[in-house]
Design a protein around this motif. Structure first.
Motif, mmCIF file in Angstrom:
data_model
loop_
_atom_site.group_PDB
_atom_site.id
_atom_site.type_symbol
_atom_site.label_atom_id
_atom_site.label_comp_id
_atom_site.label_asym_id
_atom_site.label_seq_id
_atom_site.Cartn_x
_atom_site.Cartn_y
_atom_site.Cartn_z
ATOM 1 N N MET A 1 11.262 -4.405 -9.921
ATOM 2 C CA MET A 1 9.984 -4.397 -9.235
ATOM 3 C C MET A 1 9.120 -5.510 -9.834
ATOM 4 S SD MET A 1 7.404 -1.116 -8.733
ATOM 5 C CE MET A 1 8.664 -0.093 -9.368
ATOM 6 N N GLN A 2 8.622 -6.369 -8.982
ATOM 7 C CA GLN A 2 7.755 -7.467 -9.412
ATOM 8 C C GLN A 2 6.301 -7.036 -9.228
ATOM 9 O OE1 GLN A 2 8.238 -11.077 -7.196
ATOM 10 N NE2 GLN A 2 7.007 -12.250 -8.622
ATOM 11 N N ILE A 3 5.521 -7.068 -10.319
ATOM 12 C CA ILE A 3 4.132 -6.611 -10.295
ATOM 13 C C ILE A 3 3.236 -7.725 -10.810
ATOM 14 C CG2 ILE A 3 2.475 -4.931 -11.190
ATOM 15 C CD1 ILE A 3 4.906 -3.030 -11.596
ATOM 16 N N SER A 4 2.181 -8.009 -10.059
ATOM 17 C CA SER A 4 1.170 -8.972 -10.507
ATOM 18 C C SER A 4 -0.203 -8.441 -10.125
ATOM 19 C CB SER A 4 1.414 -10.353 -9.898
ATOM 20 O OG SER A 4 1.296 -10.301 -8.494
ATOM 21 N N LEU B 1 -0.191 -6.383 -6.791
ATOM 22 C CA LEU B 1 0.832 -6.758 -5.817
ATOM 23 C C LEU B 1 2.166 -6.280 -6.370
ATOM 24 C CD1 LEU B 1 -0.287 -10.389 -4.907
ATOM 25 C CD2 LEU B 1 -0.560 -8.314 -3.541
ATOM 26 N N VAL B 2 2.804 -5.389 -5.634
ATOM 27 C CA VAL B 2 4.103 -4.857 -6.031
ATOM 28 C C VAL B 2 5.109 -5.368 -5.013
ATOM 29 C CG1 VAL B 2 5.460 -2.781 -6.435
ATOM 30 C CG2 VAL B 2 3.025 -2.814 -7.059
ATOM 31 N N ASP B 3 6.001 -6.211 -5.486
ATOM 32 C CA ASP B 3 6.944 -6.882 -4.594
ATOM 33 C C ASP B 3 6.210 -7.516 -3.410
ATOM 34 O OD1 ASP B 3 9.090 -6.233 -6.241
ATOM 35 O OD2 ASP B 3 9.434 -4.316 -5.222
ATOM 36 N N HIS B 4 5.106 -8.176 -3.712
ATOM 37 C CA HIS B 4 4.266 -8.920 -2.774
ATOM 38 C C HIS B 4 3.492 -8.037 -1.794
ATOM 39 C CE1 HIS B 4 6.124 -12.492 -4.399
ATOM 40 N NE2 HIS B 4 7.311 -11.969 -4.141
ATOM 41 N N GLN B 5 3.492 -6.721 -2.007
ATOM 42 C CA GLN B 5 2.739 -5.789 -1.154
ATOM 43 C C GLN B 5 1.534 -5.281 -1.931
ATOM 44 O OE1 GLN B 5 3.581 -5.217 2.102
ATOM 45 N NE2 GLN B 5 5.108 -6.780 1.665
ATOM 46 N N PRO B 6 0.337 -5.221 -1.308
ATOM 47 C CA PRO B 6 -0.856 -4.743 -2.017
ATOM 48 C C PRO B 6 -0.784 -3.245 -2.306
ATOM 49 C CG PRO B 6 -1.357 -5.170 0.287
ATOM 50 C CD PRO B 6 0.049 -5.615 0.066
ATOM 51 N N VAL B 7 -1.173 -2.898 -3.525
ATOM 52 C CA VAL B 7 -1.243 -1.508 -3.964
ATOM 53 C C VAL B 7 -2.557 -1.340 -4.716
ATOM 54 C CG1 VAL B 7 -0.207 0.282 -5.425
ATOM 55 C CG2 VAL B 7 1.260 -1.335 -4.191
ATOM 56 N N GLN B 8 -3.295 -0.288 -4.402
ATOM 57 C CA GLN B 8 -4.580 -0.067 -5.061
ATOM 58 C C GLN B 8 -4.381 0.613 -6.410
ATOM 59 O OE1 GLN B 8 -8.354 0.992 -3.081
ATOM 60 N NE2 GLN B 8 -8.121 2.916 -4.209
ATOM 61 N N CYS B 9 -5.076 0.077 -7.389
ATOM 62 C CA CYS B 9 -5.149 0.682 -8.712
ATOM 63 C C CYS B 9 -6.612 1.017 -8.967
ATOM 64 C CB CYS B 9 -4.669 -0.287 -9.783
ATOM 65 S SG CYS B 9 -2.947 -0.795 -9.603
ATOM 66 N N ALA B 10 -6.834 2.009 -9.816
ATOM 67 C CA ALA B 10 -8.203 2.389 -10.164
ATOM 68 C C ALA B 10 -8.230 2.884 -11.595
ATOM 69 C CB ALA B 10 -8.714 3.464 -9.212
ATOM 70 N N MET C 1 2.194 2.392 -15.318
ATOM 71 C CA MET C 1 2.090 3.494 -14.358
ATOM 72 C C MET C 1 2.734 3.135 -13.021
ATOM 73 S SD MET C 1 0.753 6.273 -15.544
ATOM 74 C CE MET C 1 0.168 7.093 -14.087
ATOM 75 N N LEU C 2 2.530 1.912 -12.565
ATOM 76 C CA LEU C 2 3.164 1.476 -11.311
ATOM 77 C C LEU C 2 4.682 1.592 -11.414
ATOM 78 C CD1 LEU C 2 0.884 -1.564 -10.507
ATOM 79 C CD2 LEU C 2 1.242 0.402 -8.994
ATOM 80 N N ASN C 3 5.233 1.199 -12.545
ATOM 81 C CA ASN C 3 6.679 1.331 -12.749
ATOM 82 C C ASN C 3 7.097 2.791 -12.742
ATOM 83 O OD1 ASN C 3 7.953 -1.281 -12.953
ATOM 84 N ND2 ASN C 3 6.766 -1.602 -14.814
ATOM 85 N N GLU C 4 6.332 3.643 -13.406
ATOM 86 C CA GLU C 4 6.663 5.070 -13.476
ATOM 87 C C GLU C 4 6.545 5.746 -12.118
ATOM 88 O OE1 GLU C 4 4.377 7.008 -16.533
ATOM 89 O OE2 GLU C 4 5.029 5.570 -18.049
#
Length: 91
Positions: free
Chosen positions: A1-4, A24-33, A71-74
């Protein structure tokens, strides 16, 4: 998984007392807070005011992004909410 993490200013949500920031997780937007409580307890935010929370986030952004990446990885790339307890027990 590529995360930036794009280097943009976090958004303040007064209703939930959180700052949100994108990943960005595998170039898809994901919200973090991250909760205001976590920013006060672990990153020196002086108050719940947006400015104080954003200052603490900016100063400690690398550490917050490390926690969000973990956390994104988990969670398999699903949205992340970082609470104070996470930093108390997992860092």
């Amino acid at each position: 998984m590529q995360i930036s993490f794009p280097s943009c200013r976090p958004d303040y949500c007064a209703r939930d007392l959180v700052l949100t920031f994108p990943a960005l997780v595998d170039h898809q937007p994901v919200q973090c807070a991250i909760t205001a409580e976590a920013l006060e307890d672990h990153f020196g935010a002086r108050s719940l005011r947006e400015e104080d929370l954003c200052d603490a986030f900016t100063e400690h952004r690398p550490d917050i992004e490390v926690a969000a990446r973990r956390m994104l990885n988990e969670l398999g790339g699903n949205p992340v909410l970082l609470h104070s307890g996470y930093f108390r027990f997992c860092t």
